[in-house]
Design a protein around this motif. Structure first.
Motif, PDB file in Angstrom:
ATOM      1  N   ASP A 125      -4.494   3.021   5.473  1.00 31.06           N
ATOM      2  CA  ASP A 125      -4.608   1.494   5.234  1.00 31.06           C
ATOM      3  C   ASP A 125      -3.856   1.017   6.719  1.00 31.06           C
ATOM      4  O   ASP A 125      -2.761   0.409   6.636  1.00 31.06           O
ATOM      5  CB  ASP A 125      -3.938   0.964   4.128  1.00 31.06           C
TER       6      ASP A 125
ATOM      7  N   ARG B  69       2.962  -2.438   4.483  1.00 28.95           N
ATOM      8  CA  ARG B  69       2.441  -0.920   4.785  1.00 28.95           C
ATOM      9  C   ARG B  69       4.038  -0.168   5.312  1.00 28.95           C
ATOM     10  O   ARG B  69       4.242  -0.510   6.307  1.00 28.95           O
ATOM     11  CB  ARG B  69       1.588  -0.939   5.750  1.00 28.95           C
TER      12      ARG B  69
ATOM     13  N   PRO C 244      -0.413   4.425   3.767  1.00 26.43           N
ATOM     14  CA  PRO C 244      -0.479   3.939   5.088  1.00 26.43           C
ATOM     15  C   PRO C 244      -1.248   4.884   6.189  1.00 26.43           C
ATOM     16  O   PRO C 244      -1.630   4.138   7.379  1.00 26.43           O
ATOM     17  CB  PRO C 244       1.091   3.936   5.316  1.00 26.43           C
TER      18      PRO C 244
ATOM     19  N   THR D  96       0.779  -1.162   0.067  1.00 28.37           N
ATOM     20  CA  THR D  96       0.106  -0.046   0.010  1.00 28.37           C
ATOM     21  C   THR D  96       0.932   1.356   0.126  1.00 28.37           C
ATOM     22  O   THR D  96       1.811   1.222   0.648  1.00 28.37           O
ATOM     23  CB  THR D  96      -0.967   0.042   1.209  1.00 28.37           C
TER      24      THR D  96
END
Length: 170
Positions: free
Chosen positions: A71, A96, A68, A65
């Motif tokens: 997520d 992440r 961050p 991702t």
């Protein structure tokens, strides 16, 4: 090394060399246009076939991702559930970065890809969005990129499955 917030591990591609082939892509869970879910679908389908065909222990799935801030581990866990990802298989790692800036640096230094937040004015529920690179990389057990799918969200799912199986079983 990039943290997997669900397992609490630091994950590095080097740890798979000699042991596992892997699929890598970049995504974010609040993707408004379907590109990221399509990328994750391709990785998930390969994960499913790897389990069915008995080579799940020779495979790893490393979606990274670049968002961050949104997520979190909880969001990623829910996203995995919604997308049918088997987190219990031990071969899926949502990566992440610690911060947006760390993610930008990683994407630029390791992949030559520039990540920038963009206003998401056309989407009512989003403050910002990201451009898509729409890329999936298939890396063999020696750490060599065997295939790059630059149109990852539209590449035939079964082609990715077949290519991955060929690389793992070769």
């Amino acid at each position: 090394s990039v943290p997997d917030p669900i397992t609490g591990e630091e994950i590095s591609t080097a740890q798979f060399e000699g042991e596992r082939a892997f699929l890598w892509t970049s995504f974010y869970t609040s993707c408004p246009d379907g590109v990221c879910p399509a990328l994750i679908l391709r990785l998930r389908r390969v994960q499913e076939v790897a389990a069915e065909e008995g080579f799940g222990d020779e495979a790893a799935f490393l979606p990274l991702t670049f968002d961050p801030e949104r997520d979190t581990a909880e969001v990623l866990r829910e996203y995995a559930s919604q997308r049918g990802v088997d987190l219990d298989a031990g071969n899926w790692h949502f990566l992440r970065p610690e911060s947006y800036e760390a993610g930008q640096e990683l994407m630029e230094e390791e992949f030559g890809l520039v990540i920038e937040k963009a206003p998401a004015d056309q989407y009512e529920s989003l403050e910002y969005a990201f451009p898509h690179y729409n890329l999936i990389l298939l890396v063999n057990k020696q750490g060599v990129v065997e295939r790059a799918y630059p149109n990852g969200a539209t590449v035939d799912v079964e082609r990715v499955v077949e290519d991955f199986e060929t690389v793992v079983t070769a």
